[in-house]
Motif scaffolding. Sequence first.
Motif, mmCIF file in Angstrom:
data_model
loop_
_atom_site.group_PDB
_atom_site.id
_atom_site.type_symbol
_atom_site.label_atom_id
_atom_site.label_comp_id
_atom_site.label_asym_id
_atom_site.label_seq_id
_atom_site.Cartn_x
_atom_site.Cartn_y
_atom_site.Cartn_z
ATOM 1 N N ARG A 153 -5.206 13.101 -13.184
ATOM 2 C CA ARG A 153 -5.084 14.303 -12.366
ATOM 3 C C ARG A 153 -4.658 13.988 -10.931
ATOM 4 N N LEU A 154 -4.758 12.706 -10.527
ATOM 5 C CA LEU A 154 -4.376 12.329 -9.168
ATOM 6 C C LEU A 154 -2.872 12.204 -8.999
ATOM 7 N N LEU A 155 -2.130 12.213 -10.102
ATOM 8 C CA LEU A 155 -0.676 12.058 -10.027
ATOM 9 C C LEU A 155 -0.034 13.386 -9.642
ATOM 10 N N ASP A 156 0.543 13.426 -8.473
ATOM 11 C CA ASP A 156 1.247 14.613 -7.981
ATOM 12 C C ASP A 156 2.657 14.184 -7.618
ATOM 13 N N PHE A 157 3.633 14.586 -8.417
ATOM 14 C CA PHE A 157 4.991 14.076 -8.251
ATOM 15 C C PHE A 157 5.565 14.430 -6.891
ATOM 16 N N LYS A 158 5.342 15.654 -6.423
ATOM 17 C CA LYS A 158 5.904 16.072 -5.138
ATOM 18 C C LYS A 158 5.340 15.238 -3.999
ATOM 19 N N GLU B 38 3.984 -4.728 -10.100
ATOM 20 C CA GLU B 38 3.304 -3.784 -9.217
ATOM 21 C C GLU B 38 4.196 -2.570 -8.953
ATOM 22 N N TYR B 39 5.464 -2.834 -8.707
ATOM 23 C CA TYR B 39 6.391 -1.733 -8.475
ATOM 24 C C TYR B 39 6.710 -0.997 -9.767
ATOM 25 N N LEU B 40 6.740 -1.728 -10.887
ATOM 26 C CA LEU B 40 6.981 -1.082 -12.174
ATOM 27 C C LEU B 40 5.878 -0.065 -12.470
ATOM 28 N N VAL B 41 4.623 -0.437 -12.197
ATOM 29 C CA VAL B 41 3.505 0.488 -12.418
ATOM 30 C C VAL B 41 3.684 1.745 -11.586
ATOM 31 N N ARG B 42 4.098 1.581 -10.341
ATOM 32 C CA ARG B 42 4.300 2.746 -9.482
ATOM 33 C C ARG B 42 5.420 3.641 -10.026
ATOM 34 N N ARG B 43 6.484 3.021 -10.507
ATOM 35 C CA ARG B 43 7.596 3.803 -11.061
ATOM 36 C C ARG B 43 7.135 4.553 -12.311
ATOM 37 N N ARG C 174 0.836 -1.183 0.000
ATOM 38 C CA ARG C 174 0.000 0.000 0.000
ATOM 39 C C ARG C 174 0.877 1.240 0.000
ATOM 40 N N ALA C 175 0.284 2.369 -0.394
ATOM 41 C CA ALA C 175 1.058 3.600 -0.540
ATOM 42 C C ALA C 175 1.638 4.085 0.762
ATOM 43 N N GLU C 176 0.974 3.754 1.922
ATOM 44 C CA GLU C 176 1.443 4.320 3.174
ATOM 45 C C GLU C 176 2.668 3.602 3.723
ATOM 46 N N ASN C 177 3.078 2.499 3.105
ATOM 47 C CA ASN C 177 4.233 1.754 3.568
ATOM 48 C C ASN C 177 5.509 2.405 3.052
ATOM 49 N N PRO C 178 6.390 2.881 3.934
ATOM 50 C CA PRO C 178 7.601 3.574 3.451
ATOM 51 C C PRO C 178 8.521 2.677 2.649
ATOM 52 N N ASP C 179 8.486 1.347 2.890
ATOM 53 C CA ASP C 179 9.357 0.452 2.138
ATOM 54 C C ASP C 179 8.968 0.413 0.666
ATOM 55 N N VAL C 180 7.678 0.624 0.379
ATOM 56 C CA VAL C 180 7.220 0.662 -1.008
ATOM 57 C C VAL C 180 7.912 1.791 -1.751
ATOM 58 N N LEU C 181 7.956 2.967 -1.143
ATOM 59 C CA LEU C 181 8.588 4.117 -1.792
ATOM 60 C C LEU C 181 10.053 3.836 -2.070
ATOM 61 N N GLN C 182 10.748 3.204 -1.117
ATOM 62 C CA GLN C 182 12.159 2.907 -1.314
ATOM 63 C C GLN C 182 12.366 1.985 -2.513
ATOM 64 N N ARG C 183 11.473 1.026 -2.652
ATOM 65 C CA ARG C 183 11.598 0.100 -3.778
ATOM 66 C C ARG C 183 11.238 0.799 -5.089
ATOM 67 N N VAL C 184 10.216 1.662 -5.044
ATOM 68 C CA VAL C 184 9.758 2.342 -6.256
ATOM 69 C C VAL C 184 10.810 3.291 -6.795
ATOM 70 N N ALA D 270 6.719 11.581 -4.303
ATOM 71 C CA ALA D 270 8.117 11.460 -3.900
ATOM 72 C C ALA D 270 8.261 11.315 -2.392
ATOM 73 N N THR D 271 7.214 11.636 -1.646
ATOM 74 C CA THR D 271 7.222 11.457 -0.190
ATOM 75 C C THR D 271 6.451 10.219 0.237
ATOM 76 N N GLY D 272 5.905 9.487 -0.725
ATOM 77 C CA GLY D 272 5.157 8.288 -0.414
ATOM 78 C C GLY D 272 3.664 8.483 -0.328
ATOM 79 N N ALA D 273 3.191 9.738 -0.456
ATOM 80 C CA ALA D 273 1.755 10.018 -0.369
ATOM 81 C C ALA D 273 1.137 9.879 -1.750
ATOM 82 N N MET D 274 0.633 8.697 -2.051
ATOM 83 C CA MET D 274 0.068 8.428 -3.365
ATOM 84 C C MET D 274 -1.449 8.448 -3.293
ATOM 85 N N ASN D 275 -2.077 9.170 -4.201
ATOM 86 C CA ASN D 275 -3.529 9.335 -4.191
ATOM 87 C C ASN D 275 -4.261 8.216 -4.921
ATOM 88 N N ILE D 276 -3.522 7.382 -5.624
ATOM 89 C CA ILE D 276 -4.140 6.292 -6.383
ATOM 90 C C ILE D 276 -4.106 5.018 -5.551
#
Length: 710
Positions: free
Chosen positions: A252-257, A278-283, A170-180, A260-266
């Motif tokens: 329109r839900l894609l906000d790069f800033k 799954e990680y490729l899609v996030r990247r 899920r987006a709220e997991n910080p490890d996801v952002l590190q992998r992405v 980049a902090t892990g707060a994904m709206n999708i």
Amino acid sequence: MKEKVKKKVQAVLTSLGLIAKAKSNAMTPEDWSRFNESYKTTYGISFEDDNAREESTPPAISAGLAAEIIRIANEISSKSNTDEEKEEEETAESEEEEKEEEEEETAEEKEEEEEKKKEEVKKSKKASGKKKAASKQGENDLQQAFNVIVNAMKTISAQPESSLPVKSVRAENPDVLQRVIGACPHSKTHLFGIEHPVFARSHWFNQSIVTRTPHSTVATSEDAEKFSKTFRDYTLSLKARADHLTENNQLRLLDFKQMATGAMNIDYGNLVIRFGEEYLVRRQDMIIAYLRELPSVNDIFPWRSGVQDGEYVPTAFFGEFSQRYQPGEVFKGSVKLPPQIARVSDVMIKYKFEDLIALEKQYIGYMNKEGSDVMKWTFIEWLLVHIYTSMLNEQNRRRVIGVLVPVQQGVDNPAAFAADGALRAIERDERALRVLPFEDLNTYTKANIVDYIETLFEYVNKILPSLEGFKLYLNAKHIPWYRQGFRLKYGTDTDFAGPKLQAIDYSLENFIGVPNMDYTDYKMWLTIPGNIESLQDRPNEMYNIYFERRLEALLAMSRWKEGACVNMSGMPCATKSELQATKRRFQYIFTNFPVTALAAGATTIDATQNTQFITVANGAATALTDINNASEDRTIKIVCGNMTNATTIAKSGKFANIASAWTPVAVGDWIELYPELELVNKVINGKTYQVTQMTGNWLELDRHVSVVQA
């Protein structure tokens, strides 16, 4: 300890009946031996080796690991004992209630209650036995299901994880952002531990990222073919992802800033795809979000899709309908539906990577210099992001000042000449006698821009019932001129609201600065936002880059369609005098006439002043011979402003390639030219390159010469 190893420990302890002993720290050496043997038999690897896969030094069964196993046992035990504790509490409460009742009842009632109680105890014991049997069966079923899961997990046991297990993607997991973003460690087979073909370390370009060194050997045809295929697969995947987001109204839900902090709206929880994908899609979402963060004109000239070549734009003009009542068939009103065509043209990129090794060295150097840039995850993504960035910047400029010009074969043509932009769409309607510019409003300066704009607003205010909803579009580079001029005219302590009675007309809040116009672009217009649109065939088609191998070179190509149109401009007229007679009452867009007057007798044009010029009365016959300081991606328009010794252009010299000599026969006749291009060889740092430059000659794009009445 990794999560999957913990689950294996749980399964082995359960199967051996050692949960209680592990919980009470009563495991004997024989118990540990049984545990190790069962673990290795079940999973084909010892507990020590399995747990050491992500550790630098394989630990033995130490007190620390034993404590971890005991903690797991406690969790299992506490969960399994919940039902028993609940039953004991209910029994105690029941006994207390019965004691109180006994004090109030008679002896005979006590005997009856005791008989009933005995019967209830028998029933309770019988039910309890059934419940325990069912519980035991449930535990067995759960154990069998758990063993299936454990066996399935063995197939991904080599997947590396961070010190904190990935509990969820899920987006709220910080490890996801590190992998992405590519901050997780590489595995032996894949970049960042993402098991997807794009990130396979078997690719030479991905191995370069791991080693941070250029490819050690000369790029073979197999290397190039593998690169082009991977690149092609990736671009197709990226376009498909962009299409999906567009179709589902999620772009329109894609906000790069934020991302980049892990707060994904999708919500990625519904992705039914493999782990690596799954990680490729996030990247890819982050790449798309990054590109959307680039300066754009989407909010000024929104896209309209589905235009394959040309289409009719629905326009309707209604006459007056209402009148005072009178009997009989006295009808009033009119509706006109004049056709207006919106067109798109083919746009493309073609690029040749001639020296793959040199390109790779540039990339490696870039990576070492900009090592923290999250937009540079792999060689392929690095190329794509920079190519797309250049393409988008070129497209944004073309959507404003672009002019569709015939292709000059054999040379690389300017990006601005690939399709029409907004300025061209307005000019097309002026030429079609739909829009009548205010011809006394020519170019302006820093000194008079405030008065100029106020005059334009006043002109339009006299025509329309109200200016409500209309905005003024002008060169964004000239808005600072207006601010400075406004302060000089109305004082320094002002909020730019304009004179109070005129605030609704020309306050800054009603201005829209148009980017990507040159400093010498003086065109401005009043219309309703959204009236001018950019046209395309399919959304995101530009992202679809195709790569193929050609010996040691790689060729890249993408093709899409673009254009621009004014949806509601004005009702077309047959002649300019007819258009003037309408007094602009049927117009939805109001424009100035930003031409620069040539000096009397001028034979050359200085293109640093403008792209549109008007001639004046000359003292003698005058002909233009040259245009100086022109830009290779802008056209030059010359309008006849006076018939006294009217300026002409002969078909000779710098204008030898125009269709024929230009000789105006009436004020308002014009000719439009564009620069001729050629390929030349230039030596830069000892290496010869082919570059495109202007020859100094001019080609004809279009002209208008009035018909001479007999």
